[in-house]
Motif scaffolding. Structure first.
Motif, PDB file in Angstrom:
ATOM      1  N   GLY A 272       0.841  -1.204   0.000  1.00  0.00           N
ATOM      2  CA  GLY A 272       0.000   0.000   0.000  1.00  0.00           C
ATOM      3  C   GLY A 272       0.866   1.241   0.000  1.00  0.00           C
ATOM      4  N   VAL A 273       0.282   2.316   0.511  1.00  0.00           N
ATOM      5  CA  VAL A 273       0.985   3.600   0.551  1.00  0.00           C
ATOM      6  C   VAL A 273       2.350   3.441   1.215  1.00  0.00           C
ATOM      7  N   MET A 274       2.366   2.816   2.378  1.00  0.00           N
ATOM      8  CA  MET A 274       3.613   2.739   3.137  1.00  0.00           C
ATOM      9  C   MET A 274       4.529   1.632   2.629  1.00  0.00           C
TER      10      MET A 274
ATOM     11  N   ASP B 159       1.959  -8.751  -1.768  1.00  0.00           N
ATOM     12  CA  ASP B 159       0.618  -8.330  -1.352  1.00  0.00           C
ATOM     13  C   ASP B 159      -0.310  -9.518  -1.606  1.00  0.00           C
TER      14      ASP B 159
ATOM     15  N   ALA C  42       3.734  -4.244   6.390  1.00  0.00           N
ATOM     16  CA  ALA C  42       3.043  -2.946   6.261  1.00  0.00           C
ATOM     17  C   ALA C  42       1.660  -3.174   5.678  1.00  0.00           C
ATOM     18  N   ILE C  43       0.939  -4.160   6.237  1.00  0.00           N
ATOM     19  CA  ILE C  43      -0.414  -4.441   5.742  1.00  0.00           C
ATOM     20  C   ILE C  43      -1.400  -3.593   6.543  1.00  0.00           C
TER      21      ILE C  43
ATOM     22  N   GLU D   3      -4.075  -1.947   9.042  1.00  0.00           N
ATOM     23  CA  GLU D   3      -3.928  -1.844  10.493  1.00  0.00           C
ATOM     24  C   GLU D   3      -4.980  -2.700  11.204  1.00  0.00           C
TER      25      GLU D   3
ATOM     26  N   LYS E 296      -2.668  -9.095  11.003  1.00  0.00           N
ATOM     27  CA  LYS E 296      -1.221  -9.055  11.232  1.00  0.00           C
ATOM     28  C   LYS E 296      -0.788 -10.340  11.959  1.00  0.00           C
TER      29      LYS E 296
ATOM     30  N   ASN F  53       5.099  -2.072  10.710  1.00  0.00           N
ATOM     31  CA  ASN F  53       5.028  -0.622  10.522  1.00  0.00           C
ATOM     32  C   ASN F  53       3.780  -0.059  11.209  1.00  0.00           C
TER      33      ASN F  53
ATOM     34  N   SER G 196       0.955   1.754  13.260  1.00  0.00           N
ATOM     35  CA  SER G 196       0.951   3.087  13.858  1.00  0.00           C
ATOM     36  C   SER G 196       0.413   3.035  15.274  1.00  0.00           C
TER      37      SER G 196
ATOM     38  N   PHE H 261       7.707   3.914  10.105  1.00  0.00           N
ATOM     39  CA  PHE H 261       8.128   4.911   9.110  1.00  0.00           C
ATOM     40  C   PHE H 261       7.067   5.991   8.994  1.00  0.00           C
TER      41      PHE H 261
END
Ligand code: NAI
Length: 778
Positions: A20-22, A41, A98-99, A101, A106, A126, A128, A152
């Motif tokens: 994704g974005v991150m 992915d 980084a999947i 949230e 996860k 990653n 948050s 990140f």
């Protein structure tokens, strides 16, 4: 990559899961470091099983600002999918998750990763918001030892902050291995954080943003008024609060709020701040999510050709009105004056700063090991100029405490512990910070971090004038620092170069050209040139021209190594000085270019000859004089500026042998090491001979320019300027059989430069550049 003194970082291949974005951005930054990445992915389309990851790479190839630093990096990212390629995780030394949230997803993923990762491989999330303890529930001891959180910031290439959270079971050696890699190879400043909700930057940042939004509504400010107070005067980027929310997306706010209110204890100060606003809810319902949506608090109304702002009361857009900065010292960084200002200004400033600084001080011992982590997190994660404790120092901890006390707010014990003392001080030339135990201790920089910022606390420059200074950076190396506005170059810089050469020759081994400005140099001081022109002071201009040429050649032929160490923009004369160095050690984010044609000039301080030499030696270029001339012409005539050091190499500004440092903090130490490595047996380069095509080559370049004119890509004056450049690069009237010397080429440069400077259209371009910062296409 930064050449680590103890050898290359021990991460040879990385797997990023979640494109994704991150995830895609992190993968790109790993590739920028020259490390291969497997990017996985889910399978969305059975006919194109790795389509999601592949599409992510395609997307970032088109993104602006670019996540990739150069063409080579993109080839290092290998798209795959989590079903077929899971066993290949075993090839990787570090697996970054980084999947989405979601804890359940996860955890399920880690169970699969556990089954196939190499025994030594580190796994990081990653996340948050999710605590490390929850992420590793159900995992083996071995997995726990190899697990950490690496948080990140978006976009991963450009945001320098990396918050790192180790768990009680995390192997310290493994954490060091990953943080060392992230620091040296990915260029991140590591901020160790504790396993608490939102870690450091987002915990404080969210309270800050929401307090500011609440207060704007409560005090009846317009978005422009709010941003003019909570932006620049506080050392916050000019986007302020509402501009920043537009940038990150308004839709993010409710998610972050929901997650933080759920995970923070009932008594946390954030709970009282978290509040939704009907106006913002309505905006979200209407798709007004910010820059990525149909507009936000601000929008560009293309039809009307103007910037608009939303009225927070009515929800209608109206023309944006630039709010004046707070008056007097309050608008110039005096925080005490700002919070004491009468009316809305002071009330708003206090409503933002009071809760934010108090929150930072009350949380500090719980979320970080020291105040430096907190200052760094806010400076690098939110681009604040000062961290919360630096802001408190500007106000005075005791004064902040007194004001909180006076209004009946709780006073964080840390403020009382500091009392009249500052959180940061300089003691005997050393930076110190106040610990949570009330004792000062020295600020310790990581190994291999050398900063003028620190050196200047303990020493005076060896030489100094109005535009440059020379520093002893140890081990027989000196650093030449530009100090003028935008690090512009003028006669003073040239004079100091002359003095520096004499001094190094007498007492030192090598010289590096380095500074810690946002930009290495904007180039020659054109304001000065224009001024001299207005005064009809031609001799002054000619002196500046010739002086620059002589100074740069003197650097090139000095009997000691010279290393250029740019970061940020190195334009025009700032690029030319680098071209004269024996070697360049560039920060990865170096934006290098000979931009003279943009202001109606040609490179005049030896840039033309140096670029011809670089391109002549470029591997893979066909023989004969024309290919190099054509390449330099192509790059310089349109004022090309590289978007990274990697691109600067593709454009010929850097040689294959030049070095790149990913971490800005390590640039000086790396440049110094490179200079020292050249000392033994150093001999200055032999002066080149130029075999140039002369008028026939010029005719070919003129033809190309004619083509651009015909297509409407160049103005008439662009063609005139390009003609002068072509004249210099092809060697003027030279006959191919007669080689030209460096002096011949410098004379051609001077002639073209001065002829163009006489032209009113060049003068108009320079004036426009000085006034607007943008090129004028006349
Ligand atoms: P995103 O929604 O852009 O991307 C998530 C990707 O994960 C999607 O491509 C999705 O297909 C993939 N995915 C979902 N389940 C998967 C699975 N089981 N296996 C493999 N791939 C899977 O999300 P974004 O924004 O990139 O966030 C990713 C993580 O980074 C989250 O933990 C988020 O909290 C964190 N983060 C996000 C930041 C941001 O600004 N967006 C900043 C810092 C951290």
């Amino acid at each position: 990559m930064s050449e680590a003194p103890q050898g290359r970082p021990q991460v040879r291949k990385v797997c990023v899961i979640g494109a994704g974005v991150m995830g895609a951005g992190i993968a790109a930054q790993v590739a920028n470091a020259g490390i291969p990445v497997l990017l996985l992915d889910i399978v969305r389309d059975p006919a194109d099983r790795s389509g999601v990851a592949r599409a992510a790479v395609d997307t970032i190839l088109k993104a602006d600002p670019a996540p990739f630093m150069g063409k080579g990096a993109a080839r290092l990212v290998e798209p795959g999918n989590i079903e077929d390629d899971l066993p290949r995780i075993a090839e990787c030394d570090w697996i970054v998750e980084a999947i989405v949230e979601r804890l359940d997803l996860k955890q399920a993923l880690y169970a699969k990763v556990e089954a196939c990762r190499a025994p030594h491989a580190a796994v990081s999330s990653n996340t948050s918001t999710i605590p490390l303890a929850s992420l590793i529930e159900g995992r083996s001891d071995a997995f726990r030892r190899h697990f950490l959180i690496t948080h990140f910031f978006n976009p991963p290439r450009y945001m320098r902050l990396l918050e790192v959270v180790g768990g009680p079971d995390s192997d310290p050696a493994m954490v060091t291995r990953i943080t060392d890699f992230a620091d040296r190879a990915l260029g991140k400043r590591i901020v160790p954080a504790r396993d608490t909700p939102g870690f450091i930057a987002n915990r404080i940042g969210t309270l800050w943003l929401e307090s500011a939004v609440n207060a704007a509504f409560d005090l009846g400010l317009t978005v422009e008024e709010a941003d003019a107070i909570a932006g620049k005067p506080m050392g916050v980027p000019g986007t302020g609060i509402f501009g920043l929310l537009d940038l990150v997306g308004l839709d993010l706010m409710p998610h972050v709020r929901q997650s933080l209110t759920a995970s923070l204890p009932a008594g946390d100060a954030y709970q009282a701040v978290a509040r939704s606003h009907p106006r913002i809810e309505a905006m979200l319902a209407a798709g007004l999510t910010g820059r990525k949506g149909k507009g936000g608090f601000y929008r560009l109304n293309r039809e009307a050709g103007r910037k608009e702002a939303i009225d927070l009361v009515t929800g209608e857009y109206r023309p944006a009105v630039k709010a004046p900065p707070p008056e007097g010292p309050a608008g110039k960084g005096d925080l005490a004056a700002l919070i004491a200002a009468p009316g809305k200004v002071g009330a708003y400033a206090w409503a933002v700063l009071g809760p934010t600084l108090s929150y930072a001080a009350s949380l500090a011992p719980e979320i970080a090991a020291d105040i430096t982590a907190i200052d760094d997190a806010m400076k690098l994660g939110y681009n604040w100029r000062f961290g919360p404790f630096e802001l408190i120092d500007r106000l005075g901890a005791d004064k902040l405490a007194a004001r909180l006390r006076a209004e009946g707010s709780p006073v964080p014990p840390l403020l009382d512990l500091a009392g009249e003392r500052a959180f940061h001080r300089v003691d005997k030339g050393r930076r110190q910070v106040l610990g949570f135990d009330g004792q000062y201790s020295d600020l310790v920089r990581p190994d291999g971090v050398l900063l003028l910022e620190d050196l200047r606390l303990a020493a005076k420059p060896l030489l100094e004038n109005a535009s440059a200074a020379l520093w002893d950076v140890g081990d027989g190396v000196v650093a030449l620092e530009f100090t003028g506005k935008m690090n512009a170059l003028d006669g003073e810089v040239m004079a100091l170069i002359g003095q520096a050469i004499a001094l190094v020759q007498e007492r030192y081994k090598a010289l590096v050209i380095y500074n810690e400005g946002a930009n290495f140099s904007a180039g020659a001081n054109l304001g000065l040139a224009l001024f001299a022109l207005a005064m009809n002071a031609w001799p002054e201009i000619e002196k500046l021209m010739a002086g620059g040429q002589q100074a740069y050649k003197a650097l090139k032929y000095a009997p000691f190594p010279v290393v250029g160490a740019p970061a940020g923009m190195a334009l025009g004369g700032g690029c030319e000085i680098l071209l004269h160095a024996d070697a360049i050690q560039a920060h990865a984010e170096s934006y290098v270019g000979l931009v003279e044609c943009g202001v109606g000039l040609v490179p005049g301080w030896g840039g033309c000859g140096e670029m011809l030499e670089r391109w002549r030696k470029m591997p893979g270029l066909p023989g004969g004089p024309m290919p190099a001339v054509a390449k330099v012409f192509e790059v310089v005539s349109v004022a090309t500026v590289s978007k990274s050091a990697a691109e600067a190499r593709e454009l010929g500004f850097l040689r294959a042998s030049d070095g790149v440092t990913m971490n800005r903090d390590r640039l000086l130490a790396d440049a110094k090491a490179r200079a020292l490595a050249l000392v033994d047996g150093y001999a200055p380069p032999a002066p080149p001979e130029f075999h140039l095509p002369g008028p026939t080559g010029r005719a070919a370049l003129d033809l190309a320019v004619h083509g651009f004119r015909a297509q409407g890509l160049a103005t008439e004056y662009d063609a005139v300027v390009a003609g002068h450049l072509a004249h210099v690069l092809t060697g003027g009237e030279a006959d191919m059989a007669d080689p030209l010397t460096e002096a011949d080429l410098l004379a051609l440069e001077r002639e073209a430069f001065l002829a163009l400077l006489h032209d009113e259209r060049t003068q108009a371009r320079i004036k426009a550049m000085l006034e607007t910062g943008k090129p004028l296409r006349n």
